[in-house]
Design a protein around this motif. Structure first.
Motif, PDB file in Angstrom:
ATOM      1  N   HIS A  36       0.850  -1.187   0.000  1.00  0.00           N
ATOM      2  CA  HIS A  36       0.000   0.000   0.000  1.00  0.00           C
ATOM      3  C   HIS A  36       0.885   1.236   0.000  1.00  0.00           C
ATOM      4  O   HIS A  36       2.025   1.196   0.481  1.00  0.00           O
ATOM      5  N   TYR A  38       1.056   5.583   0.670  1.00  0.00           N
ATOM      6  CA  TYR A  38       0.459   6.753   1.304  1.00  0.00           C
ATOM      7  C   TYR A  38       1.189   8.005   0.839  1.00  0.00           C
ATOM      8  O   TYR A  38       2.401   7.987   0.618  1.00  0.00           O
ATOM      9  N   LEU A  48      -4.137   7.498   2.312  1.00  0.00           N
ATOM     10  CA  LEU A  48      -4.041   6.313   1.470  1.00  0.00           C
ATOM     11  C   LEU A  48      -4.131   6.703  -0.002  1.00  0.00           C
ATOM     12  O   LEU A  48      -5.075   7.387  -0.409  1.00  0.00           O
ATOM     13  N   GLN A  91       3.897   0.400   2.407  1.00  0.00           N
ATOM     14  CA  GLN A  91       3.541  -0.314   3.653  1.00  0.00           C
ATOM     15  C   GLN A  91       3.074  -1.710   3.293  1.00  0.00           C
ATOM     16  O   GLN A  91       2.436  -1.923   2.266  1.00  0.00           O
ATOM     17  N   TRP A 100       2.779  -4.596  11.096  1.00  0.00           N
ATOM     18  CA  TRP A 100       2.599  -3.816   9.873  1.00  0.00           C
ATOM     19  C   TRP A 100       3.847  -2.951   9.726  1.00  0.00           C
ATOM     20  O   TRP A 100       4.281  -2.327  10.699  1.00  0.00           O
TER      21      TRP A 100
ATOM     22  N   ASN B  35      -5.735   1.192  15.080  1.00  0.00           N
ATOM     23  CA  ASN B  35      -4.288   1.140  15.236  1.00  0.00           C
ATOM     24  C   ASN B  35      -3.751   2.493  15.706  1.00  0.00           C
ATOM     25  O   ASN B  35      -4.389   3.525  15.523  1.00  0.00           O
ATOM     26  N   VAL B  37      -0.167   4.619  14.996  1.00  0.00           N
ATOM     27  CA  VAL B  37       1.044   4.735  14.185  1.00  0.00           C
ATOM     28  C   VAL B  37       1.726   6.033  14.602  1.00  0.00           C
ATOM     29  O   VAL B  37       1.052   7.045  14.806  1.00  0.00           O
ATOM     30  N   TYR B  95      -0.605   9.012  15.490  1.00  0.00           N
ATOM     31  CA  TYR B  95      -1.819   8.976  14.678  1.00  0.00           C
ATOM     32  C   TYR B  95      -2.638   7.739  15.049  1.00  0.00           C
ATOM     33  O   TYR B  95      -2.071   6.651  15.221  1.00  0.00           O
ATOM     34  N   LYS B  99      -8.386   0.327  10.232  1.00  0.00           N
ATOM     35  CA  LYS B  99      -8.115  -0.751   9.296  1.00  0.00           C
ATOM     36  C   LYS B  99      -9.354  -1.630   9.236  1.00  0.00           C
ATOM     37  O   LYS B  99      -9.893  -2.018  10.260  1.00  0.00           O
ATOM     38  N   THR B 104      -5.017  -5.147   4.997  1.00  0.00           N
ATOM     39  CA  THR B 104      -3.765  -4.846   5.700  1.00  0.00           C
ATOM     40  C   THR B 104      -3.360  -3.387   5.558  1.00  0.00           C
ATOM     41  O   THR B 104      -2.259  -3.015   5.939  1.00  0.00           O
ATOM     42  N   HIS B 105      -4.248  -2.553   5.027  1.00  0.00           N
ATOM     43  CA  HIS B 105      -3.912  -1.152   4.886  1.00  0.00           C
ATOM     44  C   HIS B 105      -4.751  -0.285   5.836  1.00  0.00           C
ATOM     45  O   HIS B 105      -5.789  -0.718   6.342  1.00  0.00           O
ATOM     46  N   PHE B 106      -4.283   0.921   6.064  1.00  0.00           N
ATOM     47  CA  PHE B 106      -4.945   1.876   6.949  1.00  0.00           C
ATOM     48  C   PHE B 106      -5.679   2.895   6.080  1.00  0.00           C
ATOM     49  O   PHE B 106      -5.049   3.700   5.403  1.00  0.00           O
ATOM     50  N   ASP B 107      -7.001   2.814   6.094  1.00  0.00           N
ATOM     51  CA  ASP B 107      -7.738   3.620   5.122  1.00  0.00           C
ATOM     52  C   ASP B 107      -8.074   5.035   5.593  1.00  0.00           C
ATOM     53  O   ASP B 107      -8.267   5.921   4.762  1.00  0.00           O
ATOM     54  N   TRP B 109      -6.951   8.090   8.653  1.00  0.00           N
ATOM     55  CA  TRP B 109      -6.018   8.512   9.680  1.00  0.00           C
ATOM     56  C   TRP B 109      -6.544   9.762  10.380  1.00  0.00           C
ATOM     57  O   TRP B 109      -7.201  10.595   9.767  1.00  0.00           O
ATOM     58  N   GLY B 110      -6.207   9.871  11.664  1.00  0.00           N
ATOM     59  CA  GLY B 110      -6.479  11.120  12.356  1.00  0.00           C
ATOM     60  C   GLY B 110      -5.453  12.169  11.971  1.00  0.00           C
ATOM     61  O   GLY B 110      -4.524  11.893  11.209  1.00  0.00           O
ATOM     62  N   GLN B 111      -5.607  13.362  12.510  1.00  0.00           N
ATOM     63  CA  GLN B 111      -4.703  14.465  12.171  1.00  0.00           C
ATOM     64  C   GLN B 111      -3.393  14.388  12.951  1.00  0.00           C
ATOM     65  O   GLN B 111      -2.429  15.067  12.610  1.00  0.00           O
TER      66      GLN B 111
END
Lengths: 111, 119
Positions: A36, A38, A48, A91, A100, B35, B37, B95, B99, B104-107, B109-111
């Motif tokens: 993926h 970003y 994303l 990623q 991850w 999650n 990050v 952050y 997910k 497996t990706h993070f679609d 996110w927070g600021q």
């Protein structure tokens, strides 16, 4: 150091095609896990851009495309625009680490 | 519209604790995997923690295991990160990221929220 390896920076002129590489191993990309991508502008959260190797979420410009082969993946920007100047991160998931994982990021500069 | 809003960051001394919160809205929270990050200043992204729906499963990166604890409150549409024994190297923007189960990706996110550990 990052589990996935990306070039720290690259540049291109407007309209050019640039490609960012992401090299992993048999425990992540080579194990079949999706890659993926970003996009992150300074002072903002990552967004994303490409998921599962070559899929664009709604709203992502079609000049961005992804590919994967073996233990590596690539993000291509076709027709580079000034607004594409940003940091790009790949990623995936790593079996051995049960985590991850991200690449170190690539800063794209538009000349 | 999906929104993730982190809070609770700030400046703490080494060895102290801090609790981060992430309030979610715009989507059905309870079935989502959440999650944390982080990103050191001028550095890359580092996944540090995961929590499954129902909090049945949690995972941590080696760098924070034993010091950080992730939790969630589905009634409040929120996920938390309790950070203990903080170190200078924990200084970063944190952050929360969503997910979807089976991906497996993070679609989203927070600021982000800044945590600074310094004496």
């Amino acid at each position: 150091h990052s589990v996935l390896t990306q070039p720290p920076s690259l540049s291109g002129a407007p309209g050019q095609r640039v490609t960012i590489s992401c090299t992993g191993s048999s425990s992540n990309i080579g194990a079949g896990w999706g890659v993926h991508w970003y996009q992150q502008f300074p002072g903002t959260a990552p967004k994303l851009l490409i998921y599962d190797n070559n899929n664009r979420p709604s709203g992502a410009p079609d000049r961005f495309s992804g590919s994967k082969s073996g233990t590596s993946a690539s993000l291509a920007i076709t027709g580079l625009q000034a607004e594409d100047e940003a940091d790009y991160y790949c990623q995936s998931y790593d079996n051995s680490l049960s985590a991850w994982v991200f690449g170190g990021g690539t800063t794209v500069t538009v000349l | 519209e999906v929104q993730l809003l982190e809070s609770g960051g700030g400046l703490v001394q080494p060895g102290e604790s801090l609790r981060l919160s992430c309030a979610a809205s715009g989507f059905t929270f309870s079935p989502s995997e959440m999650n944390w990050v982080r990103q050191g200043l001028g550095k890359g992204l580092e996944w540090i923690s995961f929590i499954s729906p129902g909090a049945n499963t949690v995972y941590y990166a080696d760098s924070v295991r034993g010091r950080f604890t992730i939790s969630r409150d589905d009634a409040k549409n929120s996920v938390y990160l309790q950070m203990n024994s903080l170190r200078a190297e924990d200084t970063a923007i944190y952050y929360c990221a969503r997910k979807i189960v089976g991906t497996t990706h993070f679609d989203y996110w927070g600021q982000g929220i800044l945590v600074t550990v310094s004496s």
